[in-house]
Enzyme design. Structure first.
Site, short mmCIF file in Angstrom:
data_model
loop_
_atom_site.label_atom_id
_atom_site.label_comp_id
_atom_site.label_asym_id
_atom_site.label_seq_id
_atom_site.Cartn_x
_atom_site.Cartn_y
_atom_site.Cartn_z
N HIS A 34 0.85 -1.19 0.00
CA HIS A 34 0.00 0.00 0.00
C HIS A 34 0.89 1.24 0.00
O HIS A 34 2.10 1.14 0.14
CB HIS A 34 -0.97 -0.01 1.18
CG HIS A 34 -0.31 0.06 2.53
ND1 HIS A 34 0.48 -0.94 3.04
CD2 HIS A 34 -0.31 1.05 3.48
CE1 HIS A 34 0.91 -0.60 4.24
NE2 HIS A 34 0.46 0.61 4.53
N HIS A 36 1.32 3.91 1.96
CA HIS A 36 1.72 4.72 3.10
C HIS A 36 3.21 5.05 3.05
O HIS A 36 4.01 4.26 2.54
CB HIS A 36 1.40 4.00 4.42
CG HIS A 36 0.01 4.27 4.89
ND1 HIS A 36 -0.66 3.45 5.76
CD2 HIS A 36 -0.84 5.30 4.62
CE1 HIS A 36 -1.86 3.95 5.99
NE2 HIS A 36 -1.99 5.06 5.31
N ASP A 151 1.60 -8.20 10.75
CA ASP A 151 1.55 -6.83 11.29
C ASP A 151 1.49 -6.86 12.82
O ASP A 151 0.63 -7.54 13.38
CB ASP A 151 0.29 -6.16 10.71
CG ASP A 151 0.11 -4.70 11.14
OD1 ASP A 151 0.98 -4.16 11.86
OD2 ASP A 151 -0.91 -4.10 10.72
N HIS A 324 -4.95 -0.54 11.94
CA HIS A 324 -4.24 -1.80 12.19
C HIS A 324 -5.07 -2.75 13.05
O HIS A 324 -5.83 -2.33 13.93
CB HIS A 324 -2.90 -1.52 12.90
CG HIS A 324 -1.94 -0.76 12.05
ND1 HIS A 324 -1.06 -1.38 11.19
CD2 HIS A 324 -1.73 0.57 11.90
CE1 HIS A 324 -0.33 -0.46 10.56
NE2 HIS A 324 -0.72 0.73 10.98
ZN LIG Z 1 2.93 0.73 7.92
ZN LIG Z 2 -0.02 1.55 6.45
#
Ligand SMILES: [Zn+2]
Ligand SMILES: [Zn+2]
Length: 513
Positions: A34, A36, A151, A324
């Protein structure tokens, strides 16, 4: 990363790519999850170290390309449509996150299937109607997954992260209560958030202006690619907004992290050219501070209150939800994918260790957690996984046009200058005789106030010290410049410390005349 406070003057911190550069020919491609900043921000530097094609979903590629201006080939991919990259087959799998088009990766390797979660949460009511592809994760789990890279950002949070939609609901409750202007600050890449802000603004008949170039740019790319739908009549320039009645205006700004040069920070200190705060303004923080930024954010909030604005911020304001996964979502991901190994990623040391514990707590038979850090080499075979070594992987500091040329020595000098200032003695020495030709010129910065009442006396004393130091050298017949410089520096440093208790950086400059 942005630099910590002790990295004086450093603009950016990027990963050390030298290990990748050494293995350049083994790098087949770059797969982006992604767009970011912490995932694509240093892409231009990576592409200088290795030349490889870059793959990602359309918005990710759109935003990354705009930033990197690199010549590497960029390729759009679609979720569920695997792409061959060298010996691997890589499939993008849709996940929820605080930017549209975010994906996990399923990487088919000769040793087995690796799943890289990317940044994710399981948003059951996503803004764009594109939910996390739970079915695909379950299928992969059924077929057998060797390792899951997971994550770890929110591993300390119990429960489930709320849906992005919750923010829209609270904005819709909030906006009708505000009489003056509304300012909303969020990350420039949070396209879903923008959609919700526009939707809520439309309900109370406010026009929207973007203060901050990155927001305007990202909105443009996202609407061209169809990730955000905004009636063109709603978007106005800041000048136009300034001519509208206050209760018809909403301003979007960058600066949710208190970044010194951002629009909101400048607005809060009165330094923004176009936007001046006034009583009755309401500022909504639609983002929470990233660890490390709390003090800068608090400073901005203080300034805003001082200028008479109402400020809505903090974890219970309803203005923000995380992108998240919390603990229950992490457990669910593990249960869906059912990997043999879990490798926690994307967190500080404590997050990685806790995520390893969380993975084991799920109780899948045979599951092992492998805890590494940046640079750790993980080695996988068809039925094995282990930590096989370590590559250099520190940080590289970027300052202006220099990449990696600011190291410990430069930082040590900067710290010294920042804490104690500098004291320069310019000494002119006659070529023939070795005599000091005229009283030394003394220049100080950041040490004492030049026009202070005791400064002249201090400088006079310092001139005598320089003269005496030069004389000592001559008596010892040590008249090379190196010896004189050392003698002068040591004598001055001692004198200045005795008189002031401070240790400025002392720089004797010798010239022959
Ligand atoms: Zn990140
Ligand atoms: Zn991110």
């Amino acid at each position: 990363m942005f630099p910590e406070d002790d990295l004086l003057g450093v603009d950016l911190v990027i990963p050390d790519y030298s290990a990748l550069a050494r293995n350049g020919r083994k790098v087949w491609g770059v797969a982006l999850t992604h767009a970011h900043e912490d995932h694509v921000g240093s892409l231009p530097y990576l592409l200088r170290a290795v030349s490889a094609p870059v793959y990602g979903t359309p918005l990710t590629i759109g935003l990354a390309k705009n930033k990197s201006r690199a010549s590497a080939p960029f390729h759009d991919v679609q979720p569920r449509q695997p792409v061959s990259i060298g010996p691997f087959e890589v499939e993008w799998i849709r996940v929820g996150h605080s930017i549209p088009d975010a994906c996990a990766l399923a990487i088919k390797t000769p040793a087995g299937m690796l799943v890289f979660s990317g940044d994710f949460k399981f948003d059951q009511t996503p803004i764009d109607g594109r939910p996390t592809d739970l079915a695909r994760f379950a299928e992969l789990g059924e077929a057998g997954v060797l390792a899951l890279f997971l994550d770890s950002t929110n591993v300390e949070r119990p429960g489930v992260t709320p849906s992005e939609r919750v923010v829209g609901e609270s904005l819709q409750k909030l906006f009708p209560l505000v009489r003056g202007r509304i300012l909303v600050t969020t990350f420039a890449s949070n396209i879903h958030r923008f959609q919700q802000i526009f939707d809520a603004a439309a309900r109370v008949d406010r026009k929207v202006a973007a203060a901050g170039r990155s927001i305007a740019e990202n909105l443009k790319i996202a609407s061209q690619l169809g990730y955000v739908s905004i009636p063109p009549s709603m978007l106005v320039s800041v000048e136009e907004a300034n001519r509208l009645p206050d209760d018809r205006v909403l301003l979007l700004t960058t600066g949710s992290q208190g970044e010194p040069l951002s629009a909101l920070t400048r607005i809060s200190t009165g330094a923004h050219k176009q936007v001046k705060l006034k009583a009755g303004d309401t500022v909504i923080f639609s983002a929470s501070p990233i660890p490390g930024n709390e003090a800068m954010v608090a400073r901005t909030i203080n300034f805003l209150f001082k200028h008479g604005a109402e400020v809505i911020y903090g974890p219970h304001s309803g203005g923000h939800v995380s992108g998240h996964a919390s603990q229950e979502e992490l457990r669910m991901m593990i249960n869906l994918v059912r990997p043999r190994y879990v490798v926690p990623v994307h967190g500080e040391a404590r997050h990685l260790v806790l995520n390893g514990r969380l993975a084991r707590s799920v109780g899948l038979p045979g599951l092992e957690a492998l805890i590494g850090e940046n640079g750790t080499i993980f080695e996988f075979g068809p039925a094995s996984g282990r930590i096989a070594g370590k590559e250099d992987a520190g940080n590289v500091l970027v300052d202006g046009l220099g990449v990696g040329d600011v190291g410990d020595e430069v930082l040590r000098d900067r710290k010294h200058l920042a804490h104690d200032g500098v004291f320069i003695a310019l000494v002119a020495v006659a070529k023939e005789t070795g005599d000091i030709v005229r009283p030394p010129d003394l220049v100080t910065r950041g040490f004492v106030y030049e026009h202070g009442p005791h400064t002249e006396k201090l400088l006079e004393g310092a001139r005598d010290v320089v003269g005496a130091a030069v004389d000592r050298c001559r008596q010892r017949e040590r008249t090379d410049f190196g010896a004189i410089r050392t003698e002068v520096r040591e004598a001055l440093a001692k004198f200045l410390f005795e008189k002031t208790g401070r240790r400025p950086m002392v720089l004797p400059l010798l010239v022959e005349v």
